[in-house]
Design a protein around this motif. Sequence first.
Motif, PDB file in Angstrom:
ATOM      1  N   ILE A  49     -17.094  -5.941  48.652  1.00 22.95           N
ATOM      2  CA  ILE A  49     -17.758  -6.612  47.531  1.00 22.95           C
ATOM      3  C   ILE A  49     -18.344  -7.944  48.007  1.00 22.95           C
ATOM      4  O   ILE A  49     -19.520  -8.247  47.770  1.00 22.95           O
ATOM      5  N   LEU A  50     -17.530  -8.721  48.713  1.00 20.97           N
ATOM      6  CA  LEU A  50     -17.994 -10.022  49.193  1.00 20.97           C
ATOM      7  C   LEU A  50     -19.046  -9.873  50.285  1.00 20.97           C
ATOM      8  O   LEU A  50     -19.955 -10.696  50.401  1.00 20.97           O
ATOM      9  N   ASN A  51     -18.939  -8.812  51.077  1.00 19.46           N
ATOM     10  CA  ASN A  51     -19.940  -8.535  52.116  1.00 19.46           C
ATOM     11  C   ASN A  51     -21.327  -8.393  51.502  1.00 19.46           C
ATOM     12  O   ASN A  51     -22.300  -8.987  51.976  1.00 19.46           O
ATOM     13  N   TYR A  52     -21.398  -7.614  50.432  1.00 20.00           N
ATOM     14  CA  TYR A  52     -22.696  -7.382  49.798  1.00 20.00           C
ATOM     15  C   TYR A  52     -23.135  -8.536  48.901  1.00 20.00           C
ATOM     16  O   TYR A  52     -24.317  -8.806  48.762  1.00 20.00           O
ATOM     17  N   VAL A  53     -22.154  -9.216  48.292  1.00 23.76           N
ATOM     18  CA  VAL A  53     -22.493 -10.392  47.491  1.00 23.76           C
ATOM     19  C   VAL A  53     -23.158 -11.448  48.379  1.00 23.76           C
ATOM     20  O   VAL A  53     -24.195 -12.019  48.036  1.00 23.76           O
ATOM     21  N   ASP A  54     -22.563 -11.704  49.555  1.00 23.02           N
ATOM     22  CA  ASP A  54     -23.133 -12.692  50.479  1.00 23.02           C
ATOM     23  C   ASP A  54     -24.487 -12.243  51.022  1.00 23.02           C
ATOM     24  O   ASP A  54     -25.344 -13.064  51.339  1.00 23.02           O
ATOM     25  N   ARG A  55     -24.663 -10.924  51.132  1.00 22.04           N
ATOM     26  CA  ARG A  55     -25.923 -10.402  51.677  1.00 22.04           C
ATOM     27  C   ARG A  55     -27.043 -10.421  50.648  1.00 22.04           C
ATOM     28  O   ARG A  55     -28.205 -10.682  50.973  1.00 22.04           O
ATOM     29  N   ASN A  56     -26.695 -10.125  49.399  1.00 25.42           N
ATOM     30  CA  ASN A  56     -27.726  -9.918  48.376  1.00 25.42           C
ATOM     31  C   ASN A  56     -27.896 -11.074  47.399  1.00 25.42           C
ATOM     32  O   ASN A  56     -28.696 -10.974  46.465  1.00 25.42           O
ATOM     33  N   ASN A  57     -27.154 -12.178  47.591  1.00 27.77           N
ATOM     34  CA  ASN A  57     -27.277 -13.261  46.610  1.00 27.77           C
ATOM     35  C   ASN A  57     -28.635 -13.963  46.675  1.00 27.77           C
ATOM     36  O   ASN A  57     -28.982 -14.722  45.773  1.00 27.77           O
ATOM     37  N   ALA A  58     -29.407 -13.700  47.723  1.00 28.06           N
ATOM     38  CA  ALA A  58     -30.744 -14.295  47.811  1.00 28.06           C
ATOM     39  C   ALA A  58     -31.639 -13.813  46.670  1.00 28.06           C
ATOM     40  O   ALA A  58     -32.474 -14.568  46.156  1.00 28.06           O
ATOM     41  N   GLY A  59     -31.445 -12.541  46.245  1.00 27.31           N
ATOM     42  CA  GLY A  59     -32.260 -12.011  45.149  1.00 27.31           C
ATOM     43  C   GLY A  59     -32.009 -12.753  43.849  1.00 27.31           C
ATOM     44  O   GLY A  59     -32.939 -13.053  43.096  1.00 27.31           O
ATOM     45  N   ALA A  60     -30.724 -13.072  43.569  1.00 24.11           N
ATOM     46  CA  ALA A  60     -30.393 -13.831  42.362  1.00 24.11           C
ATOM     47  C   ALA A  60     -30.852 -15.283  42.498  1.00 24.11           C
ATOM     48  O   ALA A  60     -31.375 -15.880  41.549  1.00 24.11           O
ATOM     49  N   ALA A  61     -30.665 -15.870  43.712  1.00 20.60           N
ATOM     50  CA  ALA A  61     -31.082 -17.257  43.936  1.00 20.60           C
ATOM     51  C   ALA A  61     -32.590 -17.421  43.769  1.00 20.60           C
ATOM     52  O   ALA A  61     -33.069 -18.486  43.360  1.00 20.60           O
ATOM     53  N   ARG A  62     -33.330 -16.360  44.047  1.00 23.70           N
ATOM     54  CA  ARG A  62     -34.794 -16.403  43.907  1.00 23.70           C
ATOM     55  C   ARG A  62     -35.208 -16.684  42.469  1.00 23.70           C
ATOM     56  O   ARG A  62     -36.222 -17.343  42.226  1.00 23.70           O
ATOM     57  N   LEU A  63     -34.386 -16.199  41.507  1.00 26.52           N
ATOM     58  CA  LEU A  63     -34.721 -16.400  40.097  1.00 26.52           C
ATOM     59  C   LEU A  63     -34.557 -17.852  39.666  1.00 26.52           C
ATOM     60  O   LEU A  63     -35.100 -18.260  38.638  1.00 26.52           O
ATOM     61  N   ARG A  64     -33.776 -18.641  40.435  1.00 29.80           N
ATOM     62  CA  ARG A  64     -33.483 -20.010  40.019  1.00 29.80           C
ATOM     63  C   ARG A  64     -33.897 -21.061  41.056  1.00 29.80           C
ATOM     64  O   ARG A  64     -33.224 -22.052  41.255  1.00 29.80           O
ATOM     65  N   GLY A  65     -35.003 -20.802  41.756  1.00 26.97           N
ATOM     66  CA  GLY A  65     -35.616 -21.873  42.529  1.00 26.97           C
ATOM     67  C   GLY A  65     -35.540 -21.813  44.032  1.00 26.97           C
ATOM     68  O   GLY A  65     -36.108 -22.670  44.712  1.00 26.97           O
ATOM     69  N   LEU A  66     -34.858 -20.826  44.618  1.00 23.86           N
ATOM     70  CA  LEU A  66     -34.788 -20.760  46.081  1.00 23.86           C
ATOM     71  C   LEU A  66     -36.171 -20.700  46.709  1.00 23.86           C
ATOM     72  O   LEU A  66     -36.471 -21.423  47.658  1.00 23.86           O
ATOM     73  N   GLN A  67     -37.018 -19.830  46.174  1.00 23.61           N
ATOM     74  CA  GLN A  67     -38.355 -19.649  46.750  1.00 23.61           C
ATOM     75  C   GLN A  67     -39.175 -20.935  46.651  1.00 23.61           C
ATOM     76  O   GLN A  67     -39.876 -21.314  47.598  1.00 23.61           O
ATOM     77  N   THR A  68     -39.061 -21.640  45.536  1.00 27.24           N
ATOM     78  CA  THR A  68     -39.817 -22.890  45.339  1.00 27.24           C
ATOM     79  C   THR A  68     -39.279 -24.014  46.215  1.00 27.24           C
ATOM     80  O   THR A  68     -40.045 -24.713  46.893  1.00 27.24           O
ATOM     81  N   ALA A  87     -39.555 -11.786  51.742  1.00 33.88           N
ATOM     82  CA  ALA A  87     -39.248 -10.444  52.257  1.00 33.88           C
ATOM     83  C   ALA A  87     -38.731 -10.523  53.692  1.00 33.88           C
ATOM     84  O   ALA A  87     -37.830  -9.767  54.089  1.00 33.88           O
ATOM     85  N   THR A  88     -39.274 -11.463  54.476  1.00 35.91           N
ATOM     86  CA  THR A  88     -38.817 -11.642  55.847  1.00 35.91           C
ATOM     87  C   THR A  88     -37.380 -12.153  55.889  1.00 35.91           C
ATOM     88  O   THR A  88     -36.587 -11.752  56.745  1.00 35.91           O
ATOM     89  N   LEU A  89     -37.018 -13.040  54.941  1.00 31.42           N
ATOM     90  CA  LEU A  89     -35.634 -13.512  54.855  1.00 31.42           C
ATOM     91  C   LEU A  89     -34.670 -12.350  54.598  1.00 31.42           C
ATOM     92  O   LEU A  89     -33.555 -12.332  55.116  1.00 31.42           O
ATOM     93  N   LEU A  90     -35.109 -11.402  53.794  1.00 32.89           N
ATOM     94  CA  LEU A  90     -34.267 -10.238  53.513  1.00 32.89           C
ATOM     95  C   LEU A  90     -34.170  -9.318  54.727  1.00 32.89           C
ATOM     96  O   LEU A  90     -33.092  -8.834  55.077  1.00 32.89           O
ATOM     97  N   SER A  91     -35.289  -9.099  55.385  1.00 29.83           N
ATOM     98  CA  SER A  91     -35.323  -8.120  56.481  1.00 29.83           C
ATOM     99  C   SER A  91     -34.689  -8.651  57.765  1.00 29.83           C
ATOM    100  O   SER A  91     -34.118  -7.875  58.533  1.00 29.83           O
ATOM    101  N   ILE A  92     -34.775  -9.966  58.014  1.00 24.70           N
ATOM    102  CA  ILE A  92     -34.256 -10.503  59.274  1.00 24.70           C
ATOM    103  C   ILE A  92     -32.752 -10.297  59.393  1.00 24.70           C
ATOM    104  O   ILE A  92     -32.211 -10.164  60.500  1.00 24.70           O
ATOM    105  N   LEU A  93     -32.057 -10.232  58.250  1.00 22.21           N
ATOM    106  CA  LEU A  93     -30.617 -10.006  58.278  1.00 22.21           C
ATOM    107  C   LEU A  93     -30.287  -8.702  58.997  1.00 22.21           C
ATOM    108  O   LEU A  93     -29.297  -8.614  59.730  1.00 22.21           O
ATOM    109  N   TYR A  94     -31.135  -7.690  58.806  1.00 18.58           N
ATOM    110  CA  TYR A  94     -30.835  -6.370  59.347  1.00 18.58           C
ATOM    111  C   TYR A  94     -31.145  -6.261  60.831  1.00 18.58           C
ATOM    112  O   TYR A  94     -30.712  -5.299  61.476  1.00 18.58           O
ATOM    113  N   VAL A  95     -31.850  -7.220  61.388  1.00 13.06           N
ATOM    114  CA  VAL A  95     -32.083  -7.209  62.836  1.00 13.06           C
ATOM    115  C   VAL A  95     -30.755  -7.440  63.559  1.00 13.06           C
ATOM    116  O   VAL A  95     -30.345  -6.650  64.426  1.00 13.06           O
TER     117      VAL A  95
END
Length: 486
Positions: free
Chosen positions: A57-76, A86-94
């Motif tokens: 649960i924590l593995n995926y929470v730490d991996r996917n919290n960027a999507g939720a953070a995007r709604l509240r200002g991370l991108q800005t 999209a690159t921030l999401l994909s670089i994790l899998y490298v």
Amino acid sequence: MRSSTSLEEKLDADVKSGEARDDPDAEFGGSEERKRLERKLLWELDVRMSVLVVIYILNYVDRNNAGAARLRGLQTDLHLQGQEFATLLSILYVGYILMQIPSNMFLNFIGKPSLQLPICMMVWGTMSILTGITKNFVGALLTRFFLGFVEAAFFPGALFLISKWYKRSELGLRVAILYCGNIISNAFGSLLASGILDGMQGKLGQAAWRWLFFIEGSLTIFVAFCAIFILPDFPATTRARWLSEEERRLAMRRMEEDAGVGDEAETESGGHATGLWMAVKDWKVWWLAFAMTSQVVALSFNAYFPTLSATMGFGPTVTLLLCAPPFIFTAILAFFVSRHSDKTGERFYHITVSFFVGIIGFIIAISTMNTAARYISLFLMAQSYAGFVVLYAWVSNSIPRPPSKRAVAVALVNAFSQLGNVAGSYVWPTNWGPTYRNSYAICIATSGCAIIMCYVFKLHLQYLNRKLDEEEASRGVKEKGFRYLV
């Protein structure tokens, strides 16, 4: 007197030896006593292995919290442009792809998952915290890369650990319970993110999305410390108070009987380079890897689930809350589908029916912008994970031995399939929204491809089973030995 005593001891030993030949369970006190001991062993194992669900649960929470953070200002706040998110999401899998095979080979070598997995977990929790202090795209890119680098150890390592303790008939349910950690994380992560993002804005002068990384990363480190004292090692390397020597011998016997070969102690004897070569040259491993990669692309909606939920027109808090029910439903469904798959010994239809229902969800999402219909489509898409869980169990079932090969095969299939996540990160560009018709069309195509590949794999396993039937018939063997589950 001594001669008489020695003779009695010899006769007693001969009797016991004869009983052992007649009853293979004699060393455990007979078949009934073995069943009792086996139930006790499985109960103790299940309790200890349950911590893997929390870790996942924590593995995926730490991996996917960027999507939720995007709604509240991370991108800005990080001034992200174009495809940089999209690159921030994909670089994790490298990093995630690069480290899975070496990590599992090392795990098989040292035989100490109770140390390796929690230590890696502490490191990725630290990387998650560091993501919260980044100021620009480059800083976030580096933390995301190294997050994937250390997260790579967990899932293939957990699958390998489970496959060393549970028989094929028990594996599907346990993999399902483990993978439910992934599914639940989508629900739990959304609820946790909703609370943090709604209540922590401006605390100590920090944006709410930064608090999301701080809090979730700290929670990960705490659970990792606890896991060191809970996780078991392998049957051949476990030296713990919770497991008696008799239970340890039974654990190894169970796995040797299940595979038909006594090589479970191989962890201590090496063979790692041989296992790597055996896995790499086995076309079954690569076929499964490509099938899973195709389906992972179809499941790429997972990382963008808050974005897809937002197309229904609700605010950020409600949007995150609406993400939870589809995955709660999926976790329950995955449990029952996997349990039924184990009981019936059938894999193919349990996998492909779920994928096909997911395709129906994609078609509904393409066809309408109606709020109710689109929300139903999210449920149908999410339940695809139920079939995906069974597919993971099919991988372990289809590469039963030797352990060094299984360790590499599980890691290789999982690592290769993450290429689907790299590609999937670019399947949902903002300019394709809010309908995302092109994105859903890609998901339909890749899920259909996975179904076809699973069917071909099923035909091949049926062919191998027929060959085993013929070999046993030619040798006059009455009792069936190992067979692939199809």
